[in-house]
Scaffold this active site. Structure first.
Site, PDB file in Angstrom:
ATOM      1  N   LYS A  80      16.681   4.134  12.376  1.00 58.23           N
ATOM      2  CA  LYS A  80      15.404   3.513  12.735  1.00 58.23           C
ATOM      3  C   LYS A  80      15.586   2.095  13.272  1.00 58.23           C
ATOM      4  O   LYS A  80      14.649   1.538  13.851  1.00 58.23           O
ATOM      5  CB  LYS A  80      14.453   3.510  11.532  1.00 58.23           C
ATOM      6  CG  LYS A  80      14.832   2.615  10.374  1.00 58.23           C
ATOM      7  CD  LYS A  80      13.863   2.776   9.225  1.00 58.23           C
ATOM      8  CE  LYS A  80      14.203   1.888   8.039  1.00 58.23           C
ATOM      9  NZ  LYS A  80      14.059   0.454   8.323  1.00 58.23           N
ATOM     10  N   ASP A  81      16.779   1.501  13.114  1.00 61.96           N
ATOM     11  CA  ASP A  81      17.037   0.158  13.637  1.00 61.96           C
ATOM     12  C   ASP A  81      17.525   0.162  15.080  1.00 61.96           C
ATOM     13  O   ASP A  81      17.689  -0.907  15.680  1.00 61.96           O
ATOM     14  CB  ASP A  81      18.087  -0.557  12.771  1.00 61.96           C
ATOM     15  CG  ASP A  81      17.569  -0.886  11.376  1.00 61.96           C
ATOM     16  OD1 ASP A  81      16.340  -1.027  11.223  1.00 61.96           O
ATOM     17  OD2 ASP A  81      18.394  -1.002  10.455  1.00 61.96           O
ATOM     18  N   THR A 124       5.008  -6.642   3.468  1.00 63.12           N
ATOM     19  CA  THR A 124       5.568  -5.887   4.589  1.00 63.12           C
ATOM     20  C   THR A 124       5.304  -6.655   5.874  1.00 63.12           C
ATOM     21  O   THR A 124       4.247  -7.267   6.030  1.00 63.12           O
ATOM     22  CB  THR A 124       4.979  -4.475   4.705  1.00 63.12           C
ATOM     23  OG1 THR A 124       5.580  -3.815   5.829  1.00 63.12           O
ATOM     24  CG2 THR A 124       3.469  -4.496   4.921  1.00 63.12           C
ATOM     25  N   ARG A 128       3.701  -0.892  11.704  1.00 62.80           N
ATOM     26  CA  ARG A 128       3.388   0.488  11.325  1.00 62.80           C
ATOM     27  C   ARG A 128       2.849   0.538   9.901  1.00 62.80           C
ATOM     28  O   ARG A 128       1.808   1.169   9.628  1.00 62.80           O
ATOM     29  CB  ARG A 128       4.651   1.356  11.433  1.00 62.80           C
ATOM     30  CG  ARG A 128       4.498   2.768  10.888  1.00 62.80           C
ATOM     31  CD  ARG A 128       5.849   3.483  10.861  1.00 62.80           C
ATOM     32  NE  ARG A 128       6.811   2.824   9.989  1.00 62.80           N
ATOM     33  CZ  ARG A 128       6.896   3.046   8.677  1.00 62.80           C
ATOM     34  NH1 ARG A 128       6.069   3.892   8.088  1.00 62.80           N
ATOM     35  NH2 ARG A 128       7.812   2.421   7.959  1.00 62.80           N
ATOM     36  N   ARG A 129       3.548  -0.137   8.982  1.00 57.88           N
ATOM     37  CA  ARG A 129       3.117  -0.125   7.589  1.00 57.88           C
ATOM     38  C   ARG A 129       1.817  -0.902   7.404  1.00 57.88           C
ATOM     39  O   ARG A 129       0.950  -0.491   6.616  1.00 57.88           O
ATOM     40  CB  ARG A 129       4.218  -0.695   6.699  1.00 57.88           C
ATOM     41  CG  ARG A 129       5.387   0.264   6.505  1.00 57.88           C
ATOM     42  CD  ARG A 129       6.547  -0.408   5.801  1.00 57.88           C
ATOM     43  NE  ARG A 129       7.602   0.556   5.429  1.00 57.88           N
ATOM     44  CZ  ARG A 129       8.835   0.208   5.123  1.00 57.88           C
ATOM     45  NH1 ARG A 129       9.203  -1.066   5.140  1.00 57.88           N
ATOM     46  NH2 ARG A 129       9.728   1.137   4.801  1.00 57.88           N
ATOM     47  N   ARG A 146      11.130 -10.454   4.059  1.00 52.90           N
ATOM     48  CA  ARG A 146      12.419 -10.169   4.688  1.00 52.90           C
ATOM     49  C   ARG A 146      13.492 -10.130   3.598  1.00 52.90           C
ATOM     50  O   ARG A 146      13.283 -10.496   2.455  1.00 52.90           O
ATOM     51  CB  ARG A 146      12.776 -11.245   5.721  1.00 52.90           C
ATOM     52  CG  ARG A 146      11.893 -11.282   6.958  1.00 52.90           C
ATOM     53  CD  ARG A 146      12.125 -10.099   7.886  1.00 52.90           C
ATOM     54  NE  ARG A 146      13.522  -9.871   8.192  1.00 52.90           N
ATOM     55  CZ  ARG A 146      14.229 -10.557   9.081  1.00 52.90           C
ATOM     56  NH1 ARG A 146      13.659 -11.520   9.777  1.00 52.90           N
ATOM     57  NH2 ARG A 146      15.493 -10.267   9.306  1.00 52.90           N
ATOM     58  N   VAL A 149      17.187  -4.831   0.274  1.00 50.92           N
ATOM     59  CA  VAL A 149      16.366  -4.132  -0.717  1.00 50.92           C
ATOM     60  C   VAL A 149      16.298  -4.906  -2.023  1.00 50.92           C
ATOM     61  O   VAL A 149      15.219  -5.118  -2.591  1.00 50.92           O
ATOM     62  CB  VAL A 149      16.921  -2.706  -0.959  1.00 50.92           C
ATOM     63  CG1 VAL A 149      16.209  -2.048  -2.136  1.00 50.92           C
ATOM     64  CG2 VAL A 149      16.770  -1.854   0.298  1.00 50.92           C
ATOM     65  N   ARG A 152      14.088  -8.048  -1.785  1.00 53.48           N
ATOM     66  CA  ARG A 152      12.655  -7.757  -1.750  1.00 53.48           C
ATOM     67  C   ARG A 152      12.128  -7.375  -3.130  1.00 53.48           C
ATOM     68  O   ARG A 152      11.024  -7.771  -3.514  1.00 53.48           O
ATOM     69  CB  ARG A 152      12.377  -6.653  -0.724  1.00 53.48           C
ATOM     70  CG  ARG A 152      12.742  -7.063   0.687  1.00 53.48           C
ATOM     71  CD  ARG A 152      12.356  -6.025   1.713  1.00 53.48           C
ATOM     72  NE  ARG A 152      12.932  -6.334   3.010  1.00 53.48           N
ATOM     73  CZ  ARG A 152      12.460  -5.896   4.177  1.00 53.48           C
ATOM     74  NH1 ARG A 152      11.405  -5.128   4.202  1.00 53.48           N
ATOM     75  NH2 ARG A 152      13.049  -6.230   5.310  1.00 53.48           N
ATOM     76  N   CYS A 247       9.402  -2.577  17.570  1.00 57.43           N
ATOM     77  CA  CYS A 247       8.938  -2.904  16.227  1.00 57.43           C
ATOM     78  C   CYS A 247       7.706  -3.810  16.217  1.00 57.43           C
ATOM     79  O   CYS A 247       7.164  -4.097  15.154  1.00 57.43           O
ATOM     80  CB  CYS A 247      10.061  -3.539  15.410  1.00 57.43           C
ATOM     81  SG  CYS A 247      10.686  -5.083  16.114  1.00 57.43           S
TER      82      CYS A 247
END
Length: 301
Positions: A80-81, A124, A128-129, A146, A149, A152, A247
């Site tokens: 997805k990146d 977020t 999209r989110r 940012r 994982v 965050r 994005c």
């Protein structure tokens, strides 16, 4: 054969690179592999949302330069990146089996719930989110977040947000869940209600285009590719390509094999379409083109 595999340095990126490394070794027992860690522009700029500082190439361009210069042989990415178009002379060499494509809502246990009053702060920066969260829950205010994982999750636990959204595949790969984070709640969001990013949960290896059919690395990469995932990967990427979406836009695509049917759900802004066809790459391409035309309002279902 020695294969130099480029990767970012986060724990998740290293997990992904090692999964490619393991797949190679299972197919080619004599292969020697080396992980080469590179830092990208997207890793260095952490104080602004991705939509403000450039397209998805922020996490890829340094790897493409290293591939073109012959400093690495493969670059491992979260699919997805990837930017809509790869650098000249480069190609997607391998596509591994897909992980869970869903997004997950993480909440402090016993804390606020989205949709139950005003001023729920959701972490977020993804357009999209943001769009889908506002459509799904009332009273949600989205604030950029940012970092990797773990960073965050730490920011959530420190009280900076009432909830955050993360990709389930990344959580699964890092073995992060209710057992490791008992003070948090994990709520997977079904893709039919909350469409994932195109190619979310897919790991790919990018390499140089083979000059002929005898290239041993290209042949090895074909053997480790999961064909079903590759078909969905190509279909979802074609949707973004046809939409010319990056994005900075609220675009999503989710393709999967459902029995004898290839199904594609896609979103562009507030428009959504759901299509199906025969399970083939050519049909996937046709569905992607049709989906983009529907989402741009150029035709009706």
């Amino acid at each position: 054969m020695k294969i130099r595999i480029g990767t970012r340095g986060s724990r998740l990126a290293l997990w992904q690179a090692k999964s490619v490394e393991e797949a190679i070794r299972e197919e080619e027992k004599d292969a020697r592999t080396e992980l080469v860690i590179l830092q990208t522009k997207g890793d260095r700029i952490l104080d602004r949302p991705l939509s403000e500082i450039g397209d998805k190439g922020l996490f890829v361009s340094e790897f493409e330069q290293a591939l073109s210069e012959g400093r690495i042989d493969l670059a491992v990415h979260s699919a997805k990146d990837l930017p809509a178009r790869l650098a000249p002379g480069l190609t997607i060499s391998a596509v591994l089996p897909r992980g869970d494509a869903r997004d997950v809502l993480l909440l402090p246990r016993g804390g606020k719930r989205p949709g139950q009053g005003r001023n729920f702060v959701l972490g977020t920066g993804s357009q999209r989110r943001i769009l889908q969260a506002r459509l799904l829950w009332e009273g949600v205010s989205c604030r950029p977040i940012r970092g990797n994982v773990e960073t965050r999750i730490r920011k959530l636990k420190e009280g900076g947000y009432d909830g955050i959204l993360l990709a389930k595949a990344g959580l699964d790969r890092l073995e992060i869940g209710p057992e490791t984070e008992p003070e948090l709640e994990f709520h997977p969001l079904e893709p039919e209600r909350f469409l994932p990013a195109a190619c979310q949960g897919i790991i790919v290896a990018e390499g140089r285009e083979a000059r002929d059919g005898t290239d041993p690395l290209a042949a090895l990469c074909r053997r480790i590719t999961r064909e079903e995932t590759a078909m969905c990967f190509e279909t979802e990427r074609r949707v973004l390509e046809e939409l010319e979406a990056d994005c900075s836009q609220a675009a999503a695509a989710w393709c999967r094999l459902d029995g004898e049917r290839l199904r594609l759900d896609a979103r562009y802004g507030e428009r959504v379409c759901r299509l199906s066809g025969a399970p083939s790459r050519e049909e996937g391409k046709r569905l992607a083109i049709r989906a983009a035309r529907l989402l741009r309002g150029e035709m009706r279902e």
